[in-house]
Design a protein around this motif. Sequence first.
Motif, PDB file in Angstrom:
ATOM      1  N   HIS A  90      -3.077  27.568  43.358  1.00 61.64           N
ATOM      2  CA  HIS A  90      -4.373  27.556  44.029  1.00 61.64           C
ATOM      3  C   HIS A  90      -4.419  26.568  45.197  1.00 61.64           C
ATOM      4  O   HIS A  90      -3.532  25.729  45.379  1.00 61.64           O
ATOM      5  N   ASN A  95      -8.874  25.435  41.531  1.00 64.39           N
ATOM      6  CA  ASN A  95      -8.393  25.672  40.169  1.00 64.39           C
ATOM      7  C   ASN A  95      -7.754  27.060  40.086  1.00 64.39           C
ATOM      8  O   ASN A  95      -7.627  27.751  41.098  1.00 64.39           O
ATOM      9  N   SER A  96      -7.374  27.434  38.898  1.00 62.94           N
ATOM     10  CA  SER A  96      -6.598  28.662  38.693  1.00 62.94           C
ATOM     11  C   SER A  96      -7.408  29.935  38.872  1.00 62.94           C
ATOM     12  O   SER A  96      -6.858  31.033  38.816  1.00 62.94           O
ATOM     13  N   ASP A 116      -3.351  25.207  36.893  1.00 64.10           N
ATOM     14  CA  ASP A 116      -4.301  24.210  37.378  1.00 64.10           C
ATOM     15  C   ASP A 116      -3.519  22.960  37.784  1.00 64.10           C
ATOM     16  O   ASP A 116      -2.836  22.362  36.938  1.00 64.10           O
ATOM     17  N   CYS A 117      -3.619  22.546  39.038  1.00 65.98           N
ATOM     18  CA  CYS A 117      -2.949  21.318  39.461  1.00 65.98           C
ATOM     19  C   CYS A 117      -3.563  20.111  38.772  1.00 65.98           C
ATOM     20  O   CYS A 117      -4.793  20.006  38.652  1.00 65.98           O
ATOM     21  N   GLN A 120      -7.067  17.991  39.755  1.00 69.24           N
ATOM     22  CA  GLN A 120      -7.901  18.708  40.710  1.00 69.24           C
ATOM     23  C   GLN A 120      -9.028  19.439  39.961  1.00 69.24           C
ATOM     24  O   GLN A 120      -9.584  18.897  39.005  1.00 69.24           O
ATOM     25  N   GLY A 121      -9.385  20.651  40.378  1.00 66.72           N
ATOM     26  CA  GLY A 121     -10.605  21.253  39.878  1.00 66.72           C
ATOM     27  C   GLY A 121     -10.490  22.052  38.597  1.00 66.72           C
ATOM     28  O   GLY A 121     -11.460  22.695  38.192  1.00 66.72           O
ATOM     29  N   GLY A 122      -9.335  22.024  37.947  1.00 62.62           N
ATOM     30  CA  GLY A 122      -9.152  22.805  36.732  1.00 62.62           C
ATOM     31  C   GLY A 122      -9.077  21.957  35.488  1.00 62.62           C
ATOM     32  O   GLY A 122      -9.632  20.854  35.423  1.00 62.62           O
ATOM     33  N   ASN A 123      -8.357  22.448  34.473  1.00 60.72           N
ATOM     34  CA  ASN A 123      -8.324  21.812  33.158  1.00 60.72           C
ATOM     35  C   ASN A 123      -7.071  21.000  32.878  1.00 60.72           C
ATOM     36  O   ASN A 123      -6.870  20.554  31.744  1.00 60.72           O
ATOM     37  N   SER A 124      -6.218  20.791  33.890  1.00 65.49           N
ATOM     38  CA  SER A 124      -5.063  19.916  33.698  1.00 65.49           C
ATOM     39  C   SER A 124      -5.496  18.457  33.785  1.00 65.49           C
ATOM     40  O   SER A 124      -6.497  18.125  34.415  1.00 65.49           O
TER      41      SER A 124
END
Length: 319
Positions: A90, A95-96, A116-117, A120-124
């Motif tokens: 992404h 996010n993803s 998800d990096c 950043q904006g995801g769940n990692s």
Amino acid sequence: MPLIDIPLEELKRYEGRNPRPADFDDYWDRALAEMRLDDANVELIPSEFQVPFADCYDLYFTGVRGARIHVKYVKPKELSKPHPAVIQFHGYSGNSGDWSEKLVYAALGFSVFAMDCRGQGGNSTDSGGVKGNTFQGHIIRGLDDEPDHLLFRHIFLDAAQLASIVMNLPEVDPDRVAATGWSQGGALTIACAALEPRIKRLAPVYPFLSDYKRVWEMDLAENAYEELRTYFRKFDPQHKREKEIFTKLGYIDIQHLSSRIQGEVLMGTGLMDTICPPSTQFAAYNKINSPKRLEIFPDFGHENLPGLNDIILQFLKEI
């Protein structure tokens, strides 16, 4: 043709401005060795989102420095033999994406993995722990520490580690794995295929994280690259450390990784891009030695490039 950069014929010969550290290859060989040391501890959890023709999972693995990385995984049902896979990356801070965005490739018989990096904006997760400035951006995260602590080093390794995990899944044909993404996703596509050269086909679009010094010299250290300007203003206002800083950034400059790519490449670029200037993209593209082709959109910038998603799908489905 309107120009915000050098003419197209010069772009095709442009080799980049940002310094390449003398120990660049040793740096990445050491990084890959670190990546391989620890157990990835892969975990699959069925997602709440499901469709009749595919199974959807939240996949987690442990990346370098203990960060737990989240990936959306869509696996087609009722395939009796190993099948192709596509890894999606992404844009910066994003996010993803939605599950439904993965279904076209799943319908074509691909397993789909969208990462998800970290941070950043995801769940990692982001394991953090660097010295110095952590304000406004990931390019500069770790810049005041040792080069091995640069955050994008870890994110590049996450991309390569995910590719290795994908290739070792019994349902995936390891000789038919592709990668794609736009902007930061384009940069990670290049980094992934450089650090895991078994990637067979890759489709980066206007890749970010290339030729930082050129961005600065064009006075385009704004928007996605604004953290470069902010860093100098706060920590080196007279540019006394300019050479040192750009050289350290060279470790995470995708143009210096591009020559490692062995897969077939399709890249898209808009010649009016003021976010990731065309010359910075060509600096990476021109160093690719494997089979490659470029889809050019003369009047477009860092935006939707009409028809390119269809071109990429046609390119990847023939893997």
